[in-house]
Design an enzyme around this catalytic site. Sequence first.
Site, PDB file in Angstrom:
ATOM      1  N   HIS A   1      -5.009  -4.794  -6.990  1.00 17.90           N
ATOM      2  CA  HIS A   1      -4.737  -5.815  -5.975  1.00 17.90           C
ATOM      3  C   HIS A   1      -5.830  -6.882  -5.929  1.00 17.90           C
ATOM      4  O   HIS A   1      -5.537  -8.083  -6.021  1.00 17.90           O
ATOM      5  CB  HIS A   1      -4.581  -5.172  -4.597  1.00 17.90           C
ATOM      6  CG  HIS A   1      -3.455  -4.199  -4.509  1.00 17.90           C
ATOM      7  ND1 HIS A   1      -3.221  -3.428  -3.389  1.00 17.90           N
ATOM      8  CD2 HIS A   1      -2.489  -3.849  -5.394  1.00 17.90           C
ATOM      9  CE1 HIS A   1      -2.160  -2.657  -3.595  1.00 17.90           C
ATOM     10  NE2 HIS A   1      -1.704  -2.893  -4.809  1.00 17.90           N
TER      11      HIS A   1
ATOM     12  N   GLU B   1      -3.772  -1.484   6.242  1.00 19.52           N
ATOM     13  CA  GLU B   1      -2.697  -1.599   5.255  1.00 19.52           C
ATOM     14  C   GLU B   1      -1.414  -2.190   5.837  1.00 19.52           C
ATOM     15  O   GLU B   1      -0.710  -2.941   5.155  1.00 19.52           O
ATOM     16  CB  GLU B   1      -2.365  -0.208   4.681  1.00 19.52           C
ATOM     17  CG  GLU B   1      -3.549   0.539   4.101  1.00 19.52           C
ATOM     18  CD  GLU B   1      -3.687   0.383   2.603  1.00 19.52           C
ATOM     19  OE1 GLU B   1      -3.097  -0.565   2.052  1.00 19.52           O
ATOM     20  OE2 GLU B   1      -4.374   1.211   2.002  1.00 19.52           O
TER      21      GLU B   1
ATOM     22  N   GLU C   1       1.369  -1.444  -0.476  1.00 16.90           N
ATOM     23  CA  GLU C   1       0.791  -1.237   0.852  1.00 16.90           C
ATOM     24  C   GLU C   1       1.766  -0.508   1.773  1.00 16.90           C
ATOM     25  O   GLU C   1       1.356   0.228   2.670  1.00 16.90           O
ATOM     26  CB  GLU C   1       0.379  -2.573   1.487  1.00 16.90           C
ATOM     27  CG  GLU C   1      -0.563  -3.445   0.662  1.00 16.90           C
ATOM     28  CD  GLU C   1      -1.891  -2.801   0.319  1.00 16.90           C
ATOM     29  OE1 GLU C   1      -2.089  -1.601   0.596  1.00 16.90           O
ATOM     30  OE2 GLU C   1      -2.749  -3.498  -0.248  1.00 16.90           O
TER      31      GLU C   1
ATOM     32  N   ASP D   1      -9.136  -5.548   0.427  1.00 18.10           N
ATOM     33  CA  ASP D   1      -8.759  -4.648  -0.669  1.00 18.10           C
ATOM     34  C   ASP D   1      -9.988  -4.025  -1.323  1.00 18.10           C
ATOM     35  O   ASP D   1      -9.974  -2.851  -1.700  1.00 18.10           O
ATOM     36  CB  ASP D   1      -7.948  -5.407  -1.723  1.00 18.10           C
ATOM     37  CG  ASP D   1      -6.453  -5.362  -1.451  1.00 18.10           C
ATOM     38  OD1 ASP D   1      -5.947  -4.275  -1.148  1.00 18.10           O
ATOM     39  OD2 ASP D   1      -5.796  -6.403  -1.539  1.00 18.10           O
TER      40      ASP D   1
ATOM     41  N   TYR E   1      -5.729 -11.128  -7.131  1.00 18.89           N
ATOM     42  CA  TYR E   1      -6.113 -12.349  -6.421  1.00 18.89           C
ATOM     43  C   TYR E   1      -7.066 -13.184  -7.267  1.00 18.89           C
ATOM     44  O   TYR E   1      -6.969 -14.416  -7.302  1.00 18.89           O
ATOM     45  CB  TYR E   1      -6.748 -12.000  -5.071  1.00 18.89           C
ATOM     46  CG  TYR E   1      -5.818 -11.256  -4.142  1.00 18.89           C
ATOM     47  CD1 TYR E   1      -4.536 -11.729  -3.880  1.00 18.89           C
ATOM     48  CD2 TYR E   1      -6.218 -10.077  -3.522  1.00 18.89           C
ATOM     49  CE1 TYR E   1      -3.678 -11.046  -3.034  1.00 18.89           C
ATOM     50  CE2 TYR E   1      -5.367  -9.382  -2.676  1.00 18.89           C
ATOM     51  CZ  TYR E   1      -4.100  -9.868  -2.435  1.00 18.89           C
ATOM     52  OH  TYR E   1      -3.259  -9.183  -1.599  1.00 18.89           O
TER      53      TYR E   1
END
Length: 329
Positions: free
Chosen positions: A101, A164, A198, A66, A105
């Site tokens: 994104h 993606e 995505e 990402d 995480y």
Amino acid sequence: MTKIYDAANWSKHEDDFTQMFYNQNVKQFWLPEEIALNGDLLTWKYLGKNEQDTYMKVLAGLTLLDTEQGNTGMPIVAEHVDGHQRKAVLNFMAMMENAVHAKSYSNIFMTLAPTETINEVFEWVKQNKYLQKKAQMIVGLYKAIQKDDEISLFKAMVASVYLESFLFYSGFYYPLYFYGQGKLMQSGEIINLILRDEAIHGVYVGLLAQEIYNKQTEEKKAELREFAIDLLNQLYENELEYTEDLYDQVGLSHDVKKFIRYNANKALMNLGFDPYFEEEDINPIVLNGLNTKTKSHDFFSMKGNGYKKATVEPLKDDDFYFEDEKEQI
């Protein structure tokens, strides 16, 4: 000769689909801080050491991809694409990759793990040869784009669609595996939101790639398709080794490889090509995790698919009926 600069005129459509993709991107916009993650802590404490290790590493691998897609891939592709609206959509997508994104995480990491463990997994990212290889292959194609050269741009778009719609999914598998069992649900909500993003990223860039492809001679088309399949195979072989490296310790490598092939076929279809791998049954637990229909959850504990923003609606197949959209316009 003095360059003439023109402004983006959003009152005029550049094509039949870009403004629709712009609208869909905006409708499904979200922020990492909107998802509370503390509810995952109890489940996390009961996971085995290998399960925790694999979970951390798959998310760290996704973070790298990402980051590169947001910092390098989408911006470079946008630079070489004509049309202010197209550039805007690609740049919006680039922002989502890193600022939303990748940050999501990190939010999961900060909730579940101590700083020392987080630092170790980010060091692992730099040391894992399979992860580094796929990043190098994809970023290399981005950086190989030549000015006013549609062929190098097409190849970079193929790489973007593979990233993606294909390469992310070895990482998505494990959170979906838990999510489909009703475990680590808040983290799973984040994964579903990312999956939703995505999906339209891969379709949109795939459409741009198909425009270039369809303008070529039959001989050139054959050459470009051969390139796409060759790149797919190179990435697939590396992905098999990456999968074994991550999932052997939890006994799921065989299942993950099926999921990878399933999504490789989806990536090819986004590019307008036929599936390459034979159809296989996917683990029903993971398919259950992929079910993005609205779920009934407590309003304050989860956002995700069960939380209704005034402007958000789930992505449907109907959203990609471009001819119908054009007629309405």
